[in-house]
Design an enzyme around this catalytic site. Structure first.
Site, PDB file in Angstrom:
ATOM      1  N   HIS A 164       0.811  -1.340  -0.117  1.00 37.59           N
ATOM      2  CA  HIS A 164      -0.001   0.131  -0.195  1.00 37.59           C
ATOM      3  C   HIS A 164       0.799   1.370  -0.150  1.00 37.59           C
ATOM      4  O   HIS A 164       0.471   2.231   0.522  1.00 37.59           O
ATOM      5  CB  HIS A 164      -0.977   0.012   1.127  1.00 37.59           C
ATOM      6  CG  HIS A 164      -1.855  -1.140   1.232  1.00 37.59           C
ATOM      7  ND1 HIS A 164      -3.155  -0.910   0.638  1.00 37.59           N
ATOM      8  CD2 HIS A 164      -1.657  -2.597   1.528  1.00 37.59           C
ATOM      9  CE1 HIS A 164      -3.733  -2.068   0.874  1.00 37.59           C
ATOM     10  NE2 HIS A 164      -3.054  -2.940   1.504  1.00 37.59           N
TER      11      HIS A 164
ATOM     12  N   TYR B 233       0.786  -3.933  12.121  1.00 35.82           N
ATOM     13  CA  TYR B 233       0.817  -2.242  11.815  1.00 35.82           C
ATOM     14  C   TYR B 233       1.402  -1.378  12.673  1.00 35.82           C
ATOM     15  O   TYR B 233       2.312  -0.760  12.415  1.00 35.82           O
ATOM     16  CB  TYR B 233      -0.716  -2.070  11.626  1.00 35.82           C
ATOM     17  CG  TYR B 233      -1.491  -2.737  10.411  1.00 35.82           C
ATOM     18  CD1 TYR B 233      -1.820  -3.944  10.456  1.00 35.82           C
ATOM     19  CD2 TYR B 233      -1.700  -1.668   9.437  1.00 35.82           C
ATOM     20  CE1 TYR B 233      -2.413  -4.523   9.443  1.00 35.82           C
ATOM     21  CE2 TYR B 233      -2.515  -2.467   8.354  1.00 35.82           C
ATOM     22  CZ  TYR B 233      -2.499  -3.656   8.061  1.00 35.82           C
ATOM     23  OH  TYR B 233      -3.257  -4.361   7.144  1.00 35.82           O
TER      24      TYR B 233
ATOM     25  N   ASN C 205     -10.314  -2.764   2.555  1.00 36.99           N
ATOM     26  CA  ASN C 205     -10.219  -2.722   1.070  1.00 36.99           C
ATOM     27  C   ASN C 205     -11.400  -2.458   0.190  1.00 36.99           C
ATOM     28  O   ASN C 205     -12.517  -2.494   0.748  1.00 36.99           O
ATOM     29  CB  ASN C 205      -9.580  -4.183   0.862  1.00 36.99           C
ATOM     30  CG  ASN C 205      -8.206  -4.196   0.935  1.00 36.99           C
ATOM     31  OD1 ASN C 205      -7.222  -3.315   1.167  1.00 36.99           O
ATOM     32  ND2 ASN C 205      -7.586  -5.559   1.227  1.00 36.99           N
TER      33      ASN C 205
HETATM   34 FE1  HDD Z   1      -2.711  -4.816   5.809  1.00 37.46          FE
HETATM   35  C1  HDD Z   1      -1.218  -1.808   4.999  1.00 37.46           C
HETATM   36  C2  HDD Z   1      -5.466  -3.610   4.387  1.00 37.46           C
HETATM   37  C3  HDD Z   1      -4.167  -7.843   5.778  1.00 37.46           C
HETATM   38  C4  HDD Z   1       0.232  -5.909   7.188  1.00 37.46           C
HETATM   39  N1  HDD Z   1      -3.179  -2.885   4.728  1.00 37.46           N
HETATM   40  C5  HDD Z   1      -2.269  -1.915   4.950  1.00 37.46           C
HETATM   41  C6  HDD Z   1      -3.333  -0.693   4.348  1.00 37.46           C
HETATM   42  C7  HDD Z   1      -4.337  -1.234   4.020  1.00 37.46           C
HETATM   43  C8  HDD Z   1      -4.242  -2.715   4.361  1.00 37.46           C
HETATM   44  C9  HDD Z   1      -5.573  -0.527   3.430  1.00 37.46           C
HETATM   45  C10 HDD Z   1      -2.742   0.708   4.285  1.00 37.46           C
HETATM   46  C11 HDD Z   1      -3.050   1.516   5.222  1.00 37.46           C
HETATM   47  C12 HDD Z   1      -2.549   2.997   4.945  1.00 37.46           C
HETATM   48  O1  HDD Z   1      -3.287   3.678   4.115  1.00 37.46           O
HETATM   49  O2  HDD Z   1      -1.358   3.316   5.398  1.00 37.46           O
HETATM   50  N2  HDD Z   1      -4.524  -5.603   4.889  1.00 37.46           N
HETATM   51  C13 HDD Z   1      -5.623  -4.866   4.656  1.00 37.46           C
HETATM   52  C14 HDD Z   1      -6.612  -5.744   4.731  1.00 37.46           C
HETATM   53  C15 HDD Z   1      -6.161  -6.880   5.197  1.00 37.46           C
HETATM   54  C16 HDD Z   1      -4.975  -6.579   5.334  1.00 37.46           C
HETATM   55  C17 HDD Z   1      -8.303  -5.395   4.203  1.00 37.46           C
HETATM   56  C18 HDD Z   1      -7.053  -8.388   5.348  1.00 37.46           C
HETATM   57  C19 HDD Z   1      -8.376  -8.177   5.596  1.00 37.46           C
HETATM   58  N3  HDD Z   1      -1.958  -6.690   6.340  1.00 37.46           N
HETATM   59  C20 HDD Z   1      -2.885  -7.526   6.448  1.00 37.46           C
HETATM   60  C21 HDD Z   1      -2.083  -8.814   7.110  1.00 37.46           C
HETATM   61  C22 HDD Z   1      -1.113  -8.159   7.417  1.00 37.46           C
HETATM   62  C23 HDD Z   1      -1.035  -6.915   7.017  1.00 37.46           C
HETATM   63  C24 HDD Z   1      -2.658 -10.217   7.393  1.00 37.46           C
HETATM   64  C25 HDD Z   1       0.080  -8.932   8.620  1.00 37.46           C
HETATM   65  C26 HDD Z   1       0.174  -9.791   9.109  1.00 37.46           C
HETATM   66  N4  HDD Z   1      -0.815  -3.812   6.033  1.00 37.46           N
HETATM   67  C27 HDD Z   1       0.325  -4.575   6.696  1.00 37.46           C
HETATM   68  C28 HDD Z   1       1.382  -3.958   6.914  1.00 37.46           C
HETATM   69  C29 HDD Z   1       0.956  -2.531   6.327  1.00 37.46           C
HETATM   70  C30 HDD Z   1      -0.417  -2.676   5.929  1.00 37.46           C
HETATM   71  C31 HDD Z   1       2.602  -4.385   6.494  1.00 37.46           C
HETATM   72  C32 HDD Z   1       2.098  -1.880   5.614  1.00 37.46           C
HETATM   73  C33 HDD Z   1       1.913  -0.221   5.630  1.00 37.46           C
HETATM   74  C34 HDD Z   1       1.250  -0.314   7.080  1.00 37.46           C
HETATM   75  O3  HDD Z   1       0.603  -1.214   7.449  1.00 37.46           O
HETATM   76  O4  HDD Z   1       1.223   0.667   7.794  1.00 37.46           O
HETATM   77  O5  HDD Z   1       1.568  -3.851   8.327  1.00 37.46           O
END
Ligand code: HDD
Length: 700
Positions: A88, A375, A161
């Site tokens: 993202h 996160y 999402n």
């Molecule tokens: Fe995630 C970012 C949505 C599963 C780990 N995720 C991130 C963002 C969105 C989502 C919209 C961007 C937020 C922003 O604008 O800064 N992610 C989802 C959705 C999921 C999902 C809808 C399942 C229903 N994500 C998910 C899992 C993990 C992560 C299972 C880890 C175990 N996601 C992350 C992250 C991020 C992230 C690596 C990257 C940047 C951040 O968190 O801030 O931690």
């Protein structure tokens, strides 16, 4: 105390200058320079006399290390970038508010969901998943839909999402999924695309992803505008009321402008024509006061109801059909302010699904449980400190304070000797609040500790089938074409075959049309299915076609003109488009204005080669008859009309326009109307000309 911070130092964005200024501890601004502007200083506040030349030993001599002004500036520049998000990274963010229109008091004590009429400030960030921060806005990809609500009881982050389901059922698989979809590690490509071996290899070995795969292969992942996507919280969450009773909840955002997607060929061309297509669209909409808006709906259900569902409500690869649990509208979100500074806000905003407020709780969805740690952890490496909550975009807008202290980049300035509780030394020290404070739902957890997947998570195909059979014929063939496109980029035949094998559980016809378009001689065997595949009823809510609104609001019409064009026709079309809520742009072979047939001048918004028709929702061609001959030798003009036609757009023409179209062999159909018939044009522009599609491309 943290809420006392920031008083001593403010960060101000000077109108038009983008300069960071500080106010010294005495509170007085720096003196002004001779011309009335504030003085340019170092970060230590030392006035700079010459910002153009570094300090040298002599006119032709080496630069001196003692030049602290040079060193400070270059060192700061060297550290301007912070780690981009692992997923993202590419996004558009905006400020706005959430207005509650229906109270959920019966279900929750969260004030954001109970105070009818109240407006809660929000910051919303919409992103792609796979590409880096500098990638294009329009790959085939899921869009992240993250909303930070600055509520009276603390920040609530709903991090969802634009697709209601997810690829995997357990967070432990997330790094594998993301490694598979991102650029391959040995070659560093493809950037921001799932059409490659490692992604489909992982998918072929992860049948639980097939439902989400159906969604990403649909046109949902090719949005026309970020203002025209839905948002979903994906997981089942909990609401807790004043009696401590829990109700399950799913969140849905629905766009006021309705759903609209682009067509794959169009999307590919948009990516070249305007890499910032979505960001620019959002920026321009907000700048012109056409504020993007979504309605918030909830699905509410009890654990007794959940027991009766034919699937597990804790499984994030499943949705709850709205035919089973209806959607209840509770509010709306309006985005009405573009960030002052992209880095300070859109980049530094830190969403965490663990940010919830009293009256809410998590469910045991194993994907959500993993997100609760991920996160916060990622913000520590991205923003570099446990104090990231002090960055203004992340700070709550309600009073907040505790006894946490120090750490990297501590901006607070707590005073006094007490930084612990309970204490008897500071009557002013924050105390816990048994009544108003956050309470987790008490629950009895029993059973054996084990690495397990619930039996109730085993059905991987029924909802994938339901999604596919719910689509119109056009949408089904777009899904098949997308699968064929993606799999044709996969080098390993066994991966292609494995995917087609999975498709057989979803729809035999989809499997055979995909197999035949991939040149397979025989249909690969379907893998064993862990659970019987159910025939669930189709649902029109799952379609995009039909959920596009009968409106031109938020759409843009292009009128191609040149010297000698008929001004009355042009103005008639422009007015009709604007009356219908659309923007109208005048496009001509050159910028700088044209001379109309009556000799008057007309301003032009875009130059033809830089304004291809893929950037517009419908086009009109109003040119003099002899102009068509000249434009037939311009590939940008030929592409302009041909692309509009094959992308199923309405086209209005005068005589000259008709000559251009027939010159490129475009046959008249219902979507081709006279430029003078503005009402007909507006009606045709509100939809795609789906009947034309079979004439312009092979439908797989
Ligand atoms: Fe995630 C970012 C949505 C599963 C780990 N995720 C991130 C963002 C969105 C989502 C919209 C961007 C937020 C922003 O604008 O800064 N992610 C989802 C959705 C999921 C999902 C809808 C399942 C229903 N994500 C998910 C899992 C993990 C992560 C299972 C880890 C175990 N996601 C992350 C992250 C991020 C992230 C690596 C990257 C940047 C951040 O968190 O801030 O931690």
């Amino acid at each position: 105390m943290e809420n006392n911070m920031k008083k001593k130092q403010t960060r101000k964005n000077e109108e038009g200058s983008g300069v960071v200024t500080g106010i010294g501890h005495g509170g007085e601004l720096h003196q002004t320079s001779g011309n009335g502007s504030p003085e340019l200083t170092t970060n230590q506040g030392v006035p700079i006399s010459d910002g153009q030349n570094s300090l040298k030993a002599n006119e032709h001599g080496p630069t001196l290390v003692e030049d602290f002004i040079l060193r400070e500036k270059i060192t700061h520049f060297d550290h301007e970038r912070i780690p981009e998000r692992i997923v993202h990274a590419r996004a558009t963010g905006a400020h706005g508010y959430f207005e509650l229109t229906e109270s959920l008091e019966e279900y929750t004590t969260a004030s954001v969901l109970t105070e009818k009429g109240a407006r809660t400030p929000v910051f919303t960030r919409i992103s792609t998943v796979a590409g880096g921060a500098g990638s294009v806005d329009t790959p085939r990809d899921i869009r992240g839909f993250a909303v930070k609500f600055y509520t009276k009881q603390g920040n609530w982050d709903l991090v969802g999402n634009n697709i209601p389901v997810f690829f995997i059922q357990d967070a432990i698989k997330f790094p594998d999924l993301i490694h598979a979809v991102k650029m391959e590690p040995d070659r560093g490509f493809p950037q921001s695309a799932s059409a490659h071996d490692t992604f489909w290899d992982f998918i072929s070995l992860t049948p639980e992803s097939m439902h989400t795969v159906m969604w990403i292969m649909s046109d949902r992942t090719l949005p026309r505008s970020l203002r025209m996507i839905e948002g979903f919280g994906v997981h089942t969450f909990r609401l807790i009321n004043s009696a401590g009773r829990s109700t399950f909840v799913k969140y849905h955002w629905r766009p006021k402008l309705g759903l609209q997607s682009t067509i794959w060929d169009e999307t590919v061309k948009i990516s070249g024509a305007d890499q910032d297509y979505h960001r620019r669209d959002m920026f321009e909409a907000i700048a012109s006061g056409k504020f993007p808006e979504w309605e918030l709906f909830v699905q509410l259900f009890t654990s007794e109801q959940a027991e009766q569902f034919p699937f597990d409500h804790l499984d994030p690869t499943k949705l709850i059909p709205e035919e089973l649990v209806p959607l209840k509208k509770i509010g709306r979100m309006v985005l009405n302010r573009w960030p002052d500074n992209f880095f300070a806000e859109t980049e530094q905003v830190a969403y965490c699904p663990s940010h919830i407020v009293p009256g809410m709780d998590f469910s045991n969805d194993p994907l959500l449980q993993g997100r609760l740690l991920s996160y916060h952890d990622t913000q520590l490496s991205r923003l570099g400190t446990v104090n990231f909550h002090q960055i203004p975009i992340n700070a709550p807008k309600c009073p907040f304070g505790n006894h946490q202290r120090d750490g990297h980049m501590q901006m607070g300035h707590p005073t006094g000797r007490v930084s612990y509780e309970p204490n008897s030394l500071s009557g002013n020290s924050p105390r816990e609040s048994p009544m108003n404070g956050f309470h987790s739902l008490p629950s009895l957890e029993t059973g054996e500790k084990a690495r397990v997947r619930s039996e109730s998570f085993k059905d991987h195909y029924s909802q994938a089938r339901q999604f596919y059979i719910s689509q119109t014929d056009h949408e089904q063939s777009h899904i098949a074409s997308a699968l064929v496109f993606e799999l044709s980029k996969v080098e390993h035949p066994h991966i292609r075959e494995a995917i087609v094998g999975h498709l057989r559980h979803i729809d035999e016809k989809l499997a055979s049309r995909t197999a035949s378009a991939l040149g397979m001689n025989k249909l690969p065997a379907a893998p064993p299915s862990a659970a019987p595949v159910m025939d669930l009823p189709p649902s029109t809510a799952l379609r995009t076609i039909g959920n596009m609104k009968d409106t031109l609001m938020g759409r843009t019409i292009a009128i191609l003109v040149m010297d000698g064009s008929d001004g009355i026709l042009i103005n008639g079309l422009k007015k009709a488009a604007e009356d219908a809520g659309a923007d109208a742009k005048i496009i001509a072979p050159r910028i700088g204005g044209i001379k109309l047939a009556d000799g008057s001048a007309m301003d032009v918004d875009g130059q033809l080669p830089g304004s291809p028709s893929v950037l517009f929702d419908a086009i009109a061609v109003v040119i003099p008859e002899d102009g068509a001959k000249a434009l037939l030798n311009e590939s940008s003009a030929v592409d302009f009309v041909r692309d509009a036609f094959v992308h199923l757009k309405a086209i209005a023409v005068d005589k000259g326009g008709r000559a251009l179209l027939s010159g490129v062999n475009i046959k008249p159909d219902a979507g081709l109307v006279e430029a003078a018939e503005t009402a007909l044009f507006i009606a045709a522009a509100k939809t795609r000309q789906w009947d034309r599609e079979k004439n312009v491309r092979t439908l797989i």
